[in-house]
Design an enzyme around this catalytic site. Structure first.
Site, PDB file in Angstrom:
ATOM      1  N   LEU A 107     -53.811 -76.678   3.926  1.00 22.96           N
ATOM      2  CA  LEU A 107     -53.837 -75.877   5.160  1.00 22.96           C
ATOM      3  C   LEU A 107     -54.399 -74.443   4.710  1.00 22.96           C
ATOM      4  O   LEU A 107     -53.719 -74.044   3.816  1.00 22.96           O
ATOM      5  CB  LEU A 107     -52.571 -75.849   6.010  1.00 22.96           C
ATOM      6  CG  LEU A 107     -52.439 -76.949   7.245  1.00 22.96           C
ATOM      7  CD1 LEU A 107     -50.918 -76.660   7.687  1.00 22.96           C
ATOM      8  CD2 LEU A 107     -53.356 -76.705   8.226  1.00 22.96           C
ATOM      9  N   SER A 142     -57.739 -77.598  12.792  1.00 23.43           N
ATOM     10  CA  SER A 142     -57.424 -76.902  13.676  1.00 23.43           C
ATOM     11  C   SER A 142     -58.083 -77.367  15.318  1.00 23.43           C
ATOM     12  O   SER A 142     -58.604 -78.582  15.260  1.00 23.43           O
ATOM     13  CB  SER A 142     -58.334 -75.614  13.429  1.00 23.43           C
ATOM     14  OG  SER A 142     -59.590 -75.874  13.904  1.00 23.43           O
ATOM     15  N   SER A 148     -61.340 -78.949  15.534  1.00 25.89           N
ATOM     16  CA  SER A 148     -61.832 -80.111  14.898  1.00 25.89           C
ATOM     17  C   SER A 148     -60.913 -81.359  15.724  1.00 25.89           C
ATOM     18  O   SER A 148     -61.655 -82.360  15.771  1.00 25.89           O
ATOM     19  CB  SER A 148     -61.541 -80.289  13.622  1.00 25.89           C
ATOM     20  OG  SER A 148     -61.836 -79.125  12.798  1.00 25.89           O
ATOM     21  N   ASN A 170     -60.016 -77.850 -11.273  1.00 24.25           N
ATOM     22  CA  ASN A 170     -59.190 -76.812 -10.246  1.00 24.25           C
ATOM     23  C   ASN A 170     -58.857 -77.699  -8.899  1.00 24.25           C
ATOM     24  O   ASN A 170     -57.672 -77.287  -8.270  1.00 24.25           O
ATOM     25  CB  ASN A 170     -60.037 -75.707  -9.618  1.00 24.25           C
ATOM     26  CG  ASN A 170     -61.512 -75.847  -9.388  1.00 24.25           C
ATOM     27  OD1 ASN A 170     -62.283 -76.307 -10.251  1.00 24.25           O
ATOM     28  ND2 ASN A 170     -61.774 -75.489  -8.264  1.00 24.25           N
ATOM     29  N   HIS A 221     -61.681 -74.848 -14.104  1.00 22.43           N
ATOM     30  CA  HIS A 221     -61.515 -73.458 -14.474  1.00 22.43           C
ATOM     31  C   HIS A 221     -61.229 -73.508 -15.954  1.00 22.43           C
ATOM     32  O   HIS A 221     -60.479 -74.283 -16.724  1.00 22.43           O
ATOM     33  CB  HIS A 221     -60.226 -72.970 -13.882  1.00 22.43           C
ATOM     34  CG  HIS A 221     -60.503 -72.788 -12.429  1.00 22.43           C
ATOM     35  ND1 HIS A 221     -61.749 -72.672 -11.743  1.00 22.43           N
ATOM     36  CD2 HIS A 221     -59.647 -72.278 -11.332  1.00 22.43           C
ATOM     37  CE1 HIS A 221     -61.555 -72.590 -10.348  1.00 22.43           C
ATOM     38  NE2 HIS A 221     -60.237 -72.469 -10.172  1.00 22.43           N
ATOM     39  N   VAL A 275     -59.917 -78.837  -0.002  1.00 21.39           N
ATOM     40  CA  VAL A 275     -58.987 -79.510  -0.722  1.00 21.39           C
ATOM     41  C   VAL A 275     -58.542 -80.733   0.050  1.00 21.39           C
ATOM     42  O   VAL A 275     -58.285 -81.798  -0.481  1.00 21.39           O
ATOM     43  CB  VAL A 275     -57.655 -78.590  -0.562  1.00 21.39           C
ATOM     44  CG1 VAL A 275     -56.412 -79.234  -1.150  1.00 21.39           C
ATOM     45  CG2 VAL A 275     -57.899 -77.466  -1.685  1.00 21.39           C
ATOM     46  N   GLY A 299     -63.447 -73.101  -6.470  1.00 15.51           N
ATOM     47  CA  GLY A 299     -62.108 -72.520  -6.150  1.00 15.51           C
ATOM     48  C   GLY A 299     -61.883 -71.827  -5.066  1.00 15.51           C
ATOM     49  O   GLY A 299     -60.908 -71.584  -4.506  1.00 15.51           O
ATOM     50  N   CYS A 303     -54.196 -72.899  -8.870  1.00 11.87           N
ATOM     51  CA  CYS A 303     -55.118 -73.800  -9.803  1.00 11.87           C
ATOM     52  C   CYS A 303     -55.214 -73.440 -10.908  1.00 11.87           C
ATOM     53  O   CYS A 303     -55.473 -74.257 -12.091  1.00 11.87           O
ATOM     54  CB  CYS A 303     -56.626 -73.972  -9.121  1.00 11.87           C
ATOM     55  SG  CYS A 303     -57.318 -72.612  -8.467  1.00 11.87           S
ATOM     56  N   THR A 333     -60.202 -81.362   6.947  1.00  9.77           N
ATOM     57  CA  THR A 333     -61.566 -80.819   7.011  1.00  9.77           C
ATOM     58  C   THR A 333     -62.021 -79.987   5.938  1.00  9.77           C
ATOM     59  O   THR A 333     -63.171 -79.842   5.495  1.00  9.77           O
ATOM     60  CB  THR A 333     -61.991 -80.299   8.217  1.00  9.77           C
ATOM     61  OG1 THR A 333     -61.102 -79.457   8.746  1.00  9.77           O
ATOM     62  CG2 THR A 333     -61.962 -81.672   9.417  1.00  9.77           C
ATOM     63  N   GLY A 334     -60.968 -79.436   5.241  1.00  7.49           N
ATOM     64  CA  GLY A 334     -61.279 -78.164   4.206  1.00  7.49           C
ATOM     65  C   GLY A 334     -61.660 -78.923   2.890  1.00  7.49           C
ATOM     66  O   GLY A 334     -61.551 -80.136   2.641  1.00  7.49           O
TER      67      GLY A 334
HETATM   68  P1  NAP Z   1     -60.915 -74.575   3.675  1.00 12.45           P
HETATM   69  O1  NAP Z   1     -62.023 -75.358   3.083  1.00 12.45           O
HETATM   70  O2  NAP Z   1     -61.318 -73.223   4.380  1.00 12.45           O
HETATM   71  O3  NAP Z   1     -59.958 -75.233   4.575  1.00 12.45           O
HETATM   72  C1  NAP Z   1     -58.902 -74.794   5.407  1.00 12.45           C
HETATM   73  C2  NAP Z   1     -58.189 -76.093   6.281  1.00 12.45           C
HETATM   74  O4  NAP Z   1     -57.447 -75.602   7.306  1.00 12.45           O
HETATM   75  C3  NAP Z   1     -59.425 -76.706   7.397  1.00 12.45           C
HETATM   76  O5  NAP Z   1     -59.178 -78.087   7.609  1.00 12.45           O
HETATM   77  C4  NAP Z   1     -59.030 -76.099   8.881  1.00 12.45           C
HETATM   78  O6  NAP Z   1     -59.508 -76.831   9.973  1.00 12.45           O
HETATM   79  C5  NAP Z   1     -57.643 -76.182   8.529  1.00 12.45           C
HETATM   80  N1  NAP Z   1     -57.264 -74.953   9.446  1.00 12.45           N
HETATM   81  C6  NAP Z   1     -57.672 -73.687   9.596  1.00 12.45           C
HETATM   82  N2  NAP Z   1     -57.002 -73.024  10.802  1.00 12.45           N
HETATM   83  C7  NAP Z   1     -56.040 -73.944  11.522  1.00 12.45           C
HETATM   84  C8  NAP Z   1     -55.287 -73.901  12.426  1.00 12.45           C
HETATM   85  N3  NAP Z   1     -55.114 -72.848  13.192  1.00 12.45           N
HETATM   86  N4  NAP Z   1     -54.570 -75.091  12.472  1.00 12.45           N
HETATM   87  C9  NAP Z   1     -54.721 -76.306  11.805  1.00 12.45           C
HETATM   88  N5  NAP Z   1     -55.435 -76.174  10.732  1.00 12.45           N
HETATM   89  C10 NAP Z   1     -56.268 -74.944  10.529  1.00 12.45           C
HETATM   90  O7  NAP Z   1     -59.922 -74.066   2.562  1.00 12.45           O
HETATM   91  P2  NAP Z   1     -59.356 -74.933   1.053  1.00 12.45           P
HETATM   92  O8  NAP Z   1     -60.250 -74.247   0.107  1.00 12.45           O
HETATM   93  O9  NAP Z   1     -59.375 -76.447   1.457  1.00 12.45           O
HETATM   94  O10 NAP Z   1     -58.106 -74.353   0.981  1.00 12.45           O
HETATM   95  C11 NAP Z   1     -57.047 -74.845   1.421  1.00 12.45           C
HETATM   96  C12 NAP Z   1     -55.537 -74.598   0.870  1.00 12.45           C
HETATM   97  O11 NAP Z   1     -55.416 -74.866  -0.271  1.00 12.45           O
HETATM   98  C13 NAP Z   1     -55.513 -72.730   1.195  1.00 12.45           C
HETATM   99  O12 NAP Z   1     -54.078 -72.508   1.152  1.00 12.45           O
HETATM  100  C14 NAP Z   1     -55.812 -72.677  -0.311  1.00 12.45           C
HETATM  101  O13 NAP Z   1     -55.382 -71.494  -0.978  1.00 12.45           O
HETATM  102  C15 NAP Z   1     -55.339 -73.782  -1.341  1.00 12.45           C
HETATM  103  N6  NAP Z   1     -55.903 -73.841  -2.264  1.00 12.45           N
HETATM  104  C16 NAP Z   1     -57.141 -74.307  -2.597  1.00 12.45           C
HETATM  105  C17 NAP Z   1     -57.817 -74.557  -3.774  1.00 12.45           C
HETATM  106  C18 NAP Z   1     -59.289 -74.824  -4.122  1.00 12.45           C
HETATM  107  O14 NAP Z   1     -59.679 -74.976  -5.355  1.00 12.45           O
HETATM  108  N7  NAP Z   1     -60.014 -74.496  -3.143  1.00 12.45           N
HETATM  109  C19 NAP Z   1     -56.820 -74.914  -5.196  1.00 12.45           C
HETATM  110  C20 NAP Z   1     -55.397 -74.853  -4.813  1.00 12.45           C
HETATM  111  C21 NAP Z   1     -54.895 -74.272  -3.642  1.00 12.45           C
HETATM  112  P3  NAP Z   1     -60.899 -76.621  10.494  1.00 12.45           P
HETATM  113  O15 NAP Z   1     -61.947 -77.477   9.920  1.00 12.45           O
HETATM  114  O16 NAP Z   1     -60.655 -77.491  11.847  1.00 12.45           O
HETATM  115  O17 NAP Z   1     -61.035 -75.110  10.718  1.00 12.45           O
END
Ligand code: NAP
Length: 353
Positions: free
Chosen positions: A84, A37, A40, A330, A244, A15, A181, A150, A12-13
Site C-alpha cells: 500500500l 483504492s 479500482s 529492489n 540497486h 510492488v 524503485g 530496498c 495494482t501498484g
Molecule cells: P504504487 O505503484 O504507487 O502503488 C500503490 C498502491 O496503493 C496501488 O495499488 C494503489 O491502488 C494503492 N492505494 C493508493 N491509495 C489507496 C487507498 N486510499 N486505498 C487503498 N489502496 C490505495 O507504489 P509501489 O511502488 O508499488 O509501492 C508500494 C509501497 O511499497 C509503498 O509504501 C512503497 O514505499 C513501498 N516500497 C516500494 C518499493 C519499490 O521498489 N517500488 C520497494 C520497497 C517498498 P490504485 O491503483 O487503486 O490507486
C-alpha cells in the site's frame, strides 16, 4: 502442508504486481483477494491495472474483481501482503491487524513501531518474538510484520556476517538505485535517460536508521536494543531498470587481515534460516564475486529469482578498513520477495496458522 489463502493490498501498484508474479505456483500460498483504492474497487483486475511486469498477466488473476482493503473485503484470507501507498497504510493495515488478520507489509509506516518486527529472515529471524508484545488484536491472531527499505536489505545482508566477525564502527555508502524503485510512472524519462540524479527524497535517513533495528539484539522483554554505529549514505537514481547497486565502505572494531579473509567470512555465513528450507530461500543468499567487474544489475540482479545478494570488489582501504559493492533486486529481494520469505518464516514458526 496446509494451503493458505492470501490477500494482496495495493495489488495494482508496482510492488503489488511483483507479489502477484512471484506468488504464481507458490507451494503454500494462493491469492484469493486483491485490494486497492476506490478508483479500482469493483473493476476486474485486468481493467484496474496498468500491468508492468515483464510476464503475461495470469488469466486467473486478470478476471478477479478488485475490492477495497477493508477487513470485510479481506474476510476469508489467512493473511495479507501489503504494497500500500504509505499515505493510507497506517489506517488500513492497522484495521486489518485489529480485525485478526496478519499483515506482512512493505510500507514504511510501522517499521519503527517498538513491537513490530523489521524483518529479513537471514539476518534477524528471532525478532518475530516481538509479535507477542503487540496489542492490535487481543486474541493474538492479528499482527503486523514489516520488511525494510530496498537498500537496507542488501546492506544488512552484507554487513551482518562482518559485524559478527569484526564488529562495526562506521559505514559510508553511495547507492546507485534503479528506476523501478520509484514505482510507476516514477521518474520522468527526460530526467533519467543518460543521466544520474544525485538525490532521492527521504531515502538517506531510512538507510541510516533501519539497519540499526535489523542488526539489533532481541531482549527477553520482546524489544530490540538497536545496534549503534553511524551510516552516512548518499542515495542516487541511475538509469538502470531493476537492481540497486551499493558502494559500501566499512570501519571495523577489529581490522580484518585481508580481503581474502573478508570474502571467506561472507562465503561461510551460516545465516539464521539456513536449513529451514523455505520455498523462497535462495540456495546461496550471498554470492561473492572474485572478478572485479561483477556484480552488475543487468546480469546479476535476477540471480535465484531475484533473491540472491551479490557482493564484489572486496578490498582493503586506507581511511576506511575495507570496501565492497553489494547488489540486490529492489522489488524482489528488497520488497515483495523478502515479504514472501517473511511470511514463509512466520508459517514455519507457527505465527501464521
Ligand atoms: P504504487 O505503484 O504507487 O502503488 C500503490 C498502491 O496503493 C496501488 O495499488 C494503489 O491502488 C494503492 N492505494 C493508493 N491509495 C489507496 C487507498 N486510499 N486505498 C487503498 N489502496 C490505495 O507504489 P509501489 O511502488 O508499488 O509501492 C508500494 C509501497 O511499497 C509503498 O509504501 C512503497 O514505499 C513501498 N516500497 C516500494 C518499493 C519499490 O521498489 N517500488 C520497494 C520497497 C517498498 P490504485 O491503483 O487503486 O490507486
Amino acid at each position: 502442508m496446509k494451503q493458505f489463502n492470501v490477500g494482496i493490498l495495493g495489488a495494482t501498484g508496482a510492488v503489488g504486481q511483483k507479489f502477484i508474479n512471484l506468488l504464481q505456483g507458490h507451494p503454500w500460498f494462493t491469492i484469493t483477494a486483491l485490494g486497492a483504492s476506490e478508483r479500482s474497487a469493483g473493476k476486474s483486475y485486468a481493467e484496474a491495472v496498468n500491468w508492468i511486469e515483464a510476464v503475461e498477466l495470469p488469466d486467473a488473476i486478470a478476471s478477479m474483481t478488485v475490492t477495497d482493503c477493508s477487513p470485510a473485503s479481506m474476510k476469508g484470507v489467512d493473511f495479507v501482503f501489503s504494497g500500500l501507498d504509505a499515505s493510507v497504510a497506517t489506517e488500513l493495515e492497522g484495521d486489518l491487524a485489529r480485525a485478526g488478520i496478519p499483515v506482512i507489509s512493505n510500507a514504511k509506516n510501522y517499521r519503527t513501531h517498538p513491537h513490530v518486527p523489521l524483518l529479513v529472515p537471514e539476518v534477524n529471524a528471532t525478532h518475530t518474538e516481538m509479535i507477542k508484545a503487540q496489542d492490535f488484536d487481543p486474541s493474538g491472531r492479528g499482527f503486523i510484520v514489516t520488511n525494510p527499505n530496498c537498500v537496507a536489505v542488501p546492506l544488512v545482508m552484507a554487513l551482518k556476517p562482518l559485524m559478527d566477525a569484526y564488529g562495526i564502527q562506521a559505514v559510508a555508502l553511495t547507492t546507485m538505485q534503479s528506476v523501478s524503485g520509484a514505482g510507476y510512472p516514477g521518474v520522468a524519462s527526460l530526467d533519467i535517460l543518460g543521466n544520474v540524479i544525485p538525490f532521492i527524497s527521504g531515502e538517506e535517513p531510512k538507510i541510516a536508521a533501519e539497519p540499526m533495528k535489523l542488526l539489533g539484539r532481541l531482549g527477553g522483554d520482546q524489544t530490540v536494543t538497536e545496534a549503534r554505529f553511524p551510516i552516512d549514505a548518499t542515495a542516487t537514481r541511475v538509469p538502470t531498470i531493476e537492481g540497486h547497486l551499493l558502494s559500501v565502505k566499512i570501519k571495523f572494531e577489529q581490522k580484518p587481515a585481508s580481503a581474502d579473509e573478508i570474502k571467506a567470512v561472507l562465503r561461510n555465513w551460516k545465516h539464521e534460516v539456513s536449513g529451514l528450507d523455505l520455498p523462497s530461500s535462495p540456495r546461496t543468499a550471498l554470492k561473492v564475486y572474485d572478478d572485479d567487474r561483477f556484480p552488475q544489475p543487468r546480469k546479476n540482479a535476477y540471480n535465484e529469482n531475484g533473491m540472491q545478494v551479490g557482493v564484489g570488489r572486496v578490498r582493503m582501504l586506507e581511511f576506511f578498513d575495507a570496501g565492497l559493492v553489494a547488489l540486490g533486486h529492489n522489488t524482489c529481494r528488497g520488497a515483495a520477495g523478502v515479504a514472501i520469505l517473511n511470511a514463509e518464516l512466520l508459517v514455519k514458526q507457527g505465527f501464521i496458522q
